[in-house]
Design a protein around this motif. Structure first.
Motif, mmCIF file in Angstrom:
data_model
loop_
_atom_site.group_PDB
_atom_site.id
_atom_site.type_symbol
_atom_site.label_atom_id
_atom_site.label_comp_id
_atom_site.label_asym_id
_atom_site.label_seq_id
_atom_site.Cartn_x
_atom_site.Cartn_y
_atom_site.Cartn_z
ATOM 1 N N PHE A 198 13.800 115.967 50.296
ATOM 2 C CA PHE A 198 15.116 116.383 49.810
ATOM 3 C C PHE A 198 15.670 117.542 50.652
ATOM 4 C CE2 PHE A 198 17.291 119.403 46.876
ATOM 5 C CZ PHE A 198 18.472 118.697 46.735
ATOM 6 N N ILE A 199 14.843 118.534 50.927
ATOM 7 C CA ILE A 199 15.269 119.702 51.715
ATOM 8 C C ILE A 199 15.654 119.279 53.134
ATOM 9 C CG2 ILE A 199 14.506 121.894 52.716
ATOM 10 C CD1 ILE A 199 12.744 122.237 50.197
ATOM 11 N N LEU A 200 14.849 118.410 53.743
ATOM 12 C CA LEU A 200 15.143 117.946 55.102
ATOM 13 C C LEU A 200 16.410 117.100 55.145
ATOM 14 C CD1 LEU A 200 11.531 117.070 56.291
ATOM 15 C CD2 LEU A 200 12.963 118.940 57.121
ATOM 16 N N LEU A 201 16.661 116.323 54.096
ATOM 17 C CA LEU A 201 17.905 115.547 54.031
ATOM 18 C C LEU A 201 19.123 116.459 53.952
ATOM 19 C CD1 LEU A 201 17.087 112.508 51.706
ATOM 20 C CD2 LEU A 201 18.072 112.386 53.989
ATOM 21 N N ILE A 202 19.010 117.539 53.184
ATOM 22 C CA ILE A 202 20.114 118.506 53.088
ATOM 23 C C ILE A 202 20.384 119.135 54.455
ATOM 24 C CG2 ILE A 202 20.768 120.757 52.147
ATOM 25 C CD1 ILE A 202 19.481 119.980 49.549
ATOM 26 N N ILE A 203 19.318 119.516 55.150
ATOM 27 C CA ILE A 203 19.465 120.122 56.481
ATOM 28 C C ILE A 203 20.130 119.133 57.440
ATOM 29 C CG2 ILE A 203 18.203 121.025 58.479
ATOM 30 C CD1 ILE A 203 16.086 122.060 56.490
ATOM 31 N N SER A 204 19.694 117.867 57.380
ATOM 32 C CA SER A 204 20.272 116.842 58.253
ATOM 33 C C SER A 204 21.749 116.619 57.944
ATOM 34 C CB SER A 204 19.493 115.535 58.082
ATOM 35 O OG SER A 204 20.083 114.493 58.824
ATOM 36 N N LEU A 205 22.096 116.561 56.658
ATOM 37 C CA LEU A 205 23.494 116.374 56.266
ATOM 38 C C LEU A 205 24.349 117.550 56.714
ATOM 39 C CD1 LEU A 205 25.711 114.865 54.742
ATOM 40 C CD2 LEU A 205 24.940 115.990 52.645
ATOM 41 N N ARG A 206 23.813 118.765 56.571
ATOM 42 C CA ARG A 206 24.558 119.963 56.975
ATOM 43 C C ARG A 206 24.833 119.936 58.481
ATOM 44 N NH1 ARG A 206 22.534 126.221 56.038
ATOM 45 N NH2 ARG A 206 24.444 127.215 56.796
ATOM 46 N N LYS A 207 23.837 119.557 59.265
ATOM 47 C CA LYS A 207 24.031 119.464 60.720
ATOM 48 C C LYS A 207 25.055 118.394 61.072
ATOM 49 C CE LYS A 207 19.556 121.159 62.395
ATOM 50 N NZ LYS A 207 18.347 120.826 63.191
ATOM 51 N N HIS A 208 24.985 117.281 60.360
ATOM 52 C CA HIS A 208 25.911 116.183 60.628
ATOM 53 C C HIS A 208 27.348 116.590 60.307
ATOM 54 C CE1 HIS A 208 27.400 112.096 60.982
ATOM 55 N NE2 HIS A 208 27.933 112.192 59.776
ATOM 56 N N LEU A 209 27.552 117.281 59.185
ATOM 57 C CA LEU A 209 28.902 117.719 58.818
ATOM 58 C C LEU A 209 29.455 118.733 59.810
ATOM 59 C CD1 LEU A 209 28.538 118.028 54.938
ATOM 60 C CD2 LEU A 209 29.738 116.258 56.215
ATOM 61 N N LYS A 210 28.610 119.632 60.283
ATOM 62 C CA LYS A 210 29.041 120.596 61.303
ATOM 63 C C LYS A 210 29.451 119.888 62.583
ATOM 64 C CE LYS A 210 26.609 124.826 59.966
ATOM 65 N NZ LYS A 210 25.586 125.839 60.392
#
Length: 313
Positions: A198-210
């Motif tokens: 879950f934490i890694l998915l959040i990090i990946s989504l945050r990078k993708h949105l940036k």
């Protein structure tokens, strides 16, 4: 009023068992029918079928345990039957948790985006990662079962030496407390893996949105949608699984109250909400299952409209 309060947990538990069997049975039937029609099956569908079957096993063995140990507390259950029921329930619970964890790992490796060489290595070998995860879980299960067998042997031996009701009751409470605590520790492992996912998915989504903002693209694309859906599924799984684990830990500290039937049924209903609720989250989160579910609801609605005029004068 007292009767209503005492019977409410039993009613909730009964409803959960019916709904849970329908939901998990629906997942198995839809995926198996699609498998027969297309003559092939994807990795996700395999995990979903295995997960649903394990949870059906949990629900039926939970029902059997409820009949034996709650409805008939005075019944003398042979050690072999107790061992068999308990081990089967533990096996189904174990695989139910780990198949759900493997599903989260599969979605994470397919959806997330990292440039790390280790992640890319795992991403291209997602089936092997899932297989290795299940093998590791099998090792943990064998260790857990070995401990459970030891605890059961000690408890049966103590029960045979102490034939009085009070001694037998205290012996069972001690046994029950140790078993719950041990199972809680083993269940914490898949929960930790899911939390990391879950934490890694959040990090990946945050990078993708940036990255999208930097490239001045739209607010949402296919990758963002996939991230959000995966996160919703993992969040729901974590919340239900946390409730499941919490009910075990609460039972450890309230074993002195275990002879009160409504309290036992309350804990059972709380634990069963995990395999019941998560099955419907999986149905709504999967396009094929959701469409099949809506088709069934539409068919039932049409059938009820057709039957209604015939019931009139």
């Amino acid at each position: 009023m007292g009767f209503v309060i005492q019977s409410m947990p039993a009613v909730i538990l009964s409803v959960e068992l019916i709904i849970g069997n329908l939901g998990n049975g629906f997942i198995v039937v839809v995926n198996c029918m699609d498998w027969i029609r297309r003559r092939k099956i994807s990795s996700v569908e395999q995990i979903l079928i295995a997960l649903a079957i394990s949870r059906i096993g949990v629900l039926w063995f939970a029902l059997l345990s409820w009949w034996i140990f709650v409805l008939y507390p005075a019944l003398s259950v042979p050690g072999k039957i107790f061992r068999m029921v308990y081990i089967f329930l533990r096996v189904c619970n174990h695989f139910g948790a780990w198949f759900a964890t493997c599903l989260g790992i599969f979605y994470f490796l397919k959806i997330a985006n990292f440039s790390n060489s280790v992640f890319l290595y795992l991403k291209w070998r997602v089936k092997k990662v899932v297989s290795v995860t299940l093998l590791v879980s099998l090792v943990l299960l064998l260790i857990n079962l070995a401990l459970m067998n030891t605890y059961i042997d000690v408890w049966i031996d103590g029960s045979e030496r102490n034939t009085s009701y009070n001694s037998s009751s205290r012996n069972y409470v001690s046994f029950y407390k140790v078993v719950l605590f041990t199972n809680s520790m083993f269940m914490f492992v898949p929960f930790s893996v899911s939390l990391a996912t879950f934490i890694l998915l959040i990090i990946s989504l945050r990078k993708h949105l940036k990255k999208m903002q930097h490239n001045a693209k739209g607010s949402r694309d296919a990758s963002t949608t996939a991230h959000v859906k995966a996160l919703q599924s993992v969040i729901a799984f974590l919340l239900l699984y946390a409730t499941f684990c919490l009910s075990f830990l609460l039972q450890v500290w309230t074993t002195e109250l275990m002879e009160k039937s409504p309290i036992i049924l309350f804990f059972w209903a709380t634990k069963i909400s995990f395999p019941v609720g998560h099955s419907y989250i999986l149905i709504l989160g999967n396009c094929k299952l959701r469409q099949a579910f809506l088709s069934v609801l539409c068919w039932l609605r049409c059938r009820s409209k057709d039957v209604r005029p015939e019931s009139g004068p």
